[in-house]
Scaffold this active site. Structure first.
Site, PDB file in Angstrom:
ATOM      1  NE  ARG A 126      27.654  12.640  14.209  1.00  0.00           N
ATOM      2  CZ  ARG A 126      26.583  12.012  13.774  1.00  0.00           C
ATOM      3  NH1 ARG A 126      25.398  12.573  13.851  1.00  0.00           N
ATOM      4  NH2 ARG A 126      26.690  10.822  13.259  1.00  0.00           N
ATOM      5  N   GLY A 147      33.277  13.215   9.657  1.00  0.00           N
ATOM      6  CA  GLY A 147      32.749  11.919   9.244  1.00  0.00           C
ATOM      7  C   GLY A 147      31.953  12.050   7.961  1.00  0.00           C
ATOM      8  N   GLY A 148      30.828  11.353   7.909  1.00  0.00           N
ATOM      9  CA  GLY A 148      29.995  11.367   6.709  1.00  0.00           C
ATOM     10  C   GLY A 148      29.587  12.777   6.297  1.00  0.00           C
ATOM     11  CD  GLU A 165      51.191  32.771  -5.881  1.00  0.00           C
ATOM     12  OE1 GLU A 165      51.413  32.815  -4.667  1.00  0.00           O
ATOM     13  OE2 GLU A 165      50.277  33.409  -6.441  1.00  0.00           O
ATOM     14  CB  THR A 198      55.306  22.188  -6.769  1.00  0.00           C
ATOM     15  OG1 THR A 198      56.701  22.101  -7.094  1.00  0.00           O
ATOM     16  CG2 THR A 198      54.481  22.264  -8.038  1.00  0.00           C
ATOM     17  CB  SER A 199      55.444  20.968  -1.749  1.00  0.00           C
ATOM     18  OG  SER A 199      54.366  21.578  -1.088  1.00  0.00           O
ATOM     19  CD  GLU A 200      56.494  18.186  -4.901  1.00  0.00           C
ATOM     20  OE1 GLU A 200      55.810  19.063  -5.468  1.00  0.00           O
ATOM     21  OE2 GLU A 200      56.066  17.502  -3.952  1.00  0.00           O
TER      22      GLU A 200
END
Lengths: 388, 325, 258
Positions: free
Chosen positions: A266, A337-338, A361, A363-365
């Site tokens: 691009r 981009g677009g 599996e 959560t990140s928490e």
């Protein structure tokens, strides 16, 4: 310390890539568009001896290493996280049986479940039991030689596609000490499919509600020890989470590779966008994070191989890999981009699919809670209570 | 006198089929004539076969100064070893400085083996030949991925296989005079025996080289159906680059380029093709070329008459609309 | 019957150093040249039928070993890698000479198989040149091959026709892609392959002199790499997709092309 692949692993990587170039990559967008996965890929993978290579030879596996298995998962995940999740479902349950099952379980079930054709599914979540997995309300009561199951499971992956379901349910009143896993084969009377859910992430993994109304299964369908299911699940997660982590690495790598290609093709302001520093910075960060996530995952898998405890290392790898997958795929869309927002480029799909990783599996928490608990050697709200 | 300077003259190896010199060989005569004139040497043509009739005279009409004719029933159909043997002996004896072959199945079977015996250099798939007069060195220009490479040979003769379709056959002039030299050889049948020849069936060979309109597909187009629709609106056929046929998205018989077909349709629409050298040699002589690609600097635009920078999957539907309207 | 398959490692993707104009190989993964896989597949099916031993022969840097392991996993029995700095930069003639030197050292080779061409340079020269150095017949563009006693019967795929020929063994055959569908090695194949021998030989082991191999042994050289010049004046169409399409459609119509 050896950070390089063996000769075999180098070849394995090439062979799996060849497989994916032929079987997965050309179909990945179609799976997403139609929300239908082609399960014949599983048989093909099995024919190449690439399905569940970590399973021991006596159970029809290859007795391969976890790193070998991870190489396979990463390559498939690179083209389609959906395909990786789906193909893993053809050996996860057998692996679960191997890790937590009783001797009878192993004899009765592993070969039957792991035949290179059958698909499994795990039903744990309920309307009010997600991250707090111990609060499940689906019950199984023993009547004679049969379990009678009642309740409703939600967010069941592979719904309607699986040949058998591993149901996490309550077999006694104790919160952590009353959880067990029972296997229910498809078409068992009393088990019906309810509401289906339309997903934005990994759309081709059929998902929804599984309803049990006086569903009767034989007593031998209890997998693992009675009422110790929660603890078993935690042990299993130490490994299974790593395979989602490596899937996250795969998808992030896919996003990076597409971005590298795009950045060179691009052109804006008279030069390829890859020559602009801000794009370069993004590419550099993406590559660095992917490498770190992969190494963390391999380290935990290597500890598993060596029989070391790696709860913290697994959670760190899972946390980091899923979060960088999110960042990397976000940046991939940004670089495009677009075009990144069009269905014609795969990065939007990577971006949507990657979102699963920091939720599924554990959560990140939850991963952060586990890591912190390991660091502080403090009460682990989840694990320690289960050990009571 | 340096060994190299003992070599003089330009040679062309001519192929024929159905009593006609093939087009690729006539094109070699164009190139060879130019080189010979520049070097002020003779242009010789090598012709082997059986019952060659008027072909030697034809070759003179097309520009040969000398035609070496070796006629023998064993040579009626090409097999490697008799052709190889004769050619090596003639080259050793006459020491031409340049020997050109057309990139055909025959040329590609024969030329490397001859070059090997003569321990000399051979370039492949040349798309242009130039002369470095000062060093009397042939500049052999070949596609090199997206680029072109100039190859030279430090030994003699300098041998090259030339891509068909890169130039036009010379004008036939039946007043031209030349010399026909019939060479007698004791020819042994080769170590290869032809037992059967069968024409390819229609279904094996998509004759895209005969189409007036080709819609060619490259990696930039994901959906083949769009190209199919455009081709049907234009009454044309589908062509493809190598990556597309290798991925099995279209049959190999539709591959255009160095290893595929050389095409010259009236209209060529390149959809999502960047224009690797290997592809360009197969289509650059088309009548009108339209290129659609996202990358403004893609080499395909250098051979195109019309360029559209954009996403081919958006451009095609709009183009179909306009063509229908 | 012992079979040799000549194998080349090619870069998985083609990238060019735009200032030097050379092919970038560093950091780009090497894979088996696609057509060579067809040659290996043919060797393995012939071995299944007629027995014998399959040896892969290649020339290149040390990492070609992985590529060869892939070939061994497909069913070859051993591999020989000519690995020496002095061999670098070889053109087809110098390459063919080195490969032929190895093949002459192997026992009782009856059949040499090559892919029709390589994906990187694509000259199609090496097969016939190896055949010449070995002094054996070559059968090129083969789409079907049978072994009948001490002869081969090969179907060649030419432009408009198929030509079936017979040649005595030993012989060299180059195969086209359509000849078969190369097998993908299984997991176990890969691990079995790594137990097979890959011999690394340097030029000295083979008695190759410096002026016979590498750049010195190569009569051709690339003097310049350049971007192709514009052959036509390209009219770039700009504006909205609709405007572009209708102006192009009109031009094509007025030229009588539609």
């Amino acid at each position: 310390m050896d950070f390089s692949y063996t000769k075999e692993q180098e070849v394995l990587k090439n062979v799996v890539r060849e497989f994916c170039d032929k079987e997965v990559a050309p179909r990945a967008a179609e799976f997403d568009r139609t929300a239908e996965f082609d399960y014949s890929i599983i048989e093909k993978l099995s024919k190449q001896g690439l399905l569940g290579v970590i399973m021991p030879k006596e159970y029809g596996g290859m007795g391969g290493s976890h790193v070998d298995q991870a190489i396979i998962c990463e390559e498939i995940g690179r083209d389609s996280l959906t395909a990786m999740v789906a193909t893993n479902m053809a050996w996860y349950m057998a692996y679960e049986c191997l890790v937590v099952g009783t001797e009878e379980n192993k004899k009765r079930w592993i070969r039957y479940l792991f035949d290179g054709k059958k698909m499994g599914a795990h039903a744990g979540t309920e309307a009010d039991a997600g991250t707090d997995a111990a609060s499940v309300r689906t019950w199984a009561k023993l009547e004679g030689d049969e379990w009678v199951i009642n309740g409703t499971k939600w967010f069941v992956s592979n719904l309607g596609k699986a040949d058998f379901y591993f149901i996490t349910l309550r077999t006694a009143d104790s919160r952590y000490g009353g959880i067990s896993t029972i296997l229910v084969e498809k078409d068992t009377p009393g088990m019906t499919i309810g509401r289906r859910v339309d997903l934005i992430s990994n759309r081709a993994i059929s998902n929804g509600e599984l309803i049990f109304e006086n569903c009767r299964v034989p007593r031998e369908n209890l997998i693992g020890r009675l009422n110790k299911g929660f603890l078993d699940m935690m042990v299993l997660y130490d490994v299974i989470r790593l395979y989602l982590a490596i899937g996250a690495v795969g998808i992030a790598r896919g996003a990076l590779e597409e971005s590298l290609k795009f950045a060179q093709e691009r052109r804006q302001f008279g030069k390829p966008v890859g020559e602009f520093q801000m794009i370069r910075a993004m590419l550099a960060d993406m590559a660095t994070e992917i490498d770190a996530a992969r190494l963390m995952t391999y380290r935990a898998l290597d500890m598993e191989e060596k029989g070391l405890r790696h709860t913290k290392e697994t959670s760190m790898a899972k946390l980091y890999a899923s979060e960088i997958a999110d960042r990397v795929t976000y940046k991939a869309v940004q670089i495009h981009g677009g075009y990144g927002l069009t269905m014609e480029f795969p990065v939007q799909r990577y971006w949507r699919d990657a979102r699963l990783c920091s939720i599924g599996e554990g959560t990140s928490e939850i991963q952060r809670l586990i890591i912190a608990a390991e660091l502080l050697k403090s009460q682990n709200i989840v694990l320690d209570s289960a050990l009571d | 006198m340096k060994e190299m300077d003992r070599y003089r003259g330009v040679w062309v190896f001519a192929e024929w089929k159905d009593s006609q010199v093939i087009k690729g060989s006539l094109e070699l005569l164009s190139l060879g004539r130019g080189l010979a004139d520049e070097l002020q040497v003779e242009l010789s043509v090598l012709l082997m076969g059986d019952r060659l009739g008027g072909i030697p005279e034809e070759l003179i009409y097309y520009g040969a100064d000398v035609v070496y004719v070796i006629e023998n029933p064993i040579l009626e159909r090409y097999t490697t070893s008799p052709y190889h043997r004769i050619l090596c002996d003639l080259i050793r004896e006459n020491k031409p400085e340049i020997v050109l072959f057309s990139t055909t199945h025959l040329g590609m079977d024969l030329a490397p083996r001859v070059a090997c015996e003569l321990k000399t250099g051979l370039s492949a798939h040349c798309v242009d030949l130039k002369m470095d007069k000062e060093n009397r060195q042939l500049l052999q220009i070949c596609p090199y991925f997206d680029y072109m490479a100039t190859i030279v040979t430090d030994t003699r003769p300098q041998m090259a296989t030339v891509q068909p379709g890169i130039t036009s056959p010379p004008r036939r002039d039946d007043s031209r005079q030349g010399k026909t030299v019939r060479v007698e050889f004791k020819i042994e049948p080769g170590d290869i025996k032809i037992v059967e020849v069968e024409a390819k069936k229609e279904e094996d060979t998509e004759k895209i080289e005969e189409a007036d309109v080709i819609v060619a597909v490259g990696r930039g187009l994901k959906d083949m159906r769009l190209a199919e629709e455009l081709a049907s609106v234009l009454g044309g056929v589908l062509g493809a680059t190598q990556p597309i046929t290798e991925a099995g998205l279209l049959q190999e018989s539709r591959m255009i380029g160095q290893t595929g077909k050389i095409v010259q349709p009236k209209l060529y629409i390149a959809c999502g093709i960047s224009g690797a050298g290997q592809h360009i040699v197969g289509m650059q002589n088309s009548g009108t070329i339209v290129a659609i690609n996202t990358d403004e600097k893609a080499p395909i635009f250098k051979v195109a008459d019309y360029g559209i920078v954009g996403d081919v999957s958006k451009v095609i539907p709009a183009l179909i609309e306009s063509l229908k309207g | 019957m012992n079979i040799v398959v000549c194998v080349k490692q090619v870069p998985q993707e083609i990238r060019i150093n735009k200032t030097k104009g050379t092919l970038i190989r560093d950091g780009i993964k090497g894979v088996i040249n696609p057509c060579d896989k067809n040659a290996i597949e043919l060797a393995v099916t012939l071995k299944e039928k007629h027995g014998g031993k399959i040896t892969l022969v290649s020339m290149g840097p040390k990492d070609v070993e992985n590529t060869l392991t892939h070939g061994l996993a497909m069913g070859a029995d051993q591999a020989v890698l000519i690995c020496d700095r002095v061999c670098a930069g070889a053109d087809t003639l110098a390459t063919a000479f080195a490969l032929a030197t190895v093949i002459k050292k192997l026992d009782d080779v009856q059949l040499v198989l090559c892919g029709k061409e390589t994906a990187d340079s694509g000259t199609q020269h090496v097969g016939p040149q190896v055949a010449h150095y070995l002094g054996i017949p070559q059968v090129t563009y083969v789409v079907n091959l049978l072994i009948e006693g001490s002869k081969i019967r090969a179907k060649r795929q030419l432009k408009d026709e198929y030509e079936t020929v017979e040649a005595g063994l030993p012989a060299l055959v180059t195969v086209v892609k359509g000849i078969n569908e190369p097998r993908m090695p299984t997991y176990l194949d890969i691990y079995e392959a790594s137990k097979k021998d890959t011999h690394k030989w340097c030029a000295e082991d083979l008695g190759l002199k410096e002026d016979e191999v590498g750049i010195q042994g190569s009569p051709t050289r690339i003097t310049k790499v350049f971007a192709p010049e514009a052959k036509r004046e390209c009219k770039m169409l700009r504006g909205s997709i609709e405007d572009i399409s209708s102006s192009l459609a009109n031009d094509l119509k007025s030229k009588g092309l539609v």
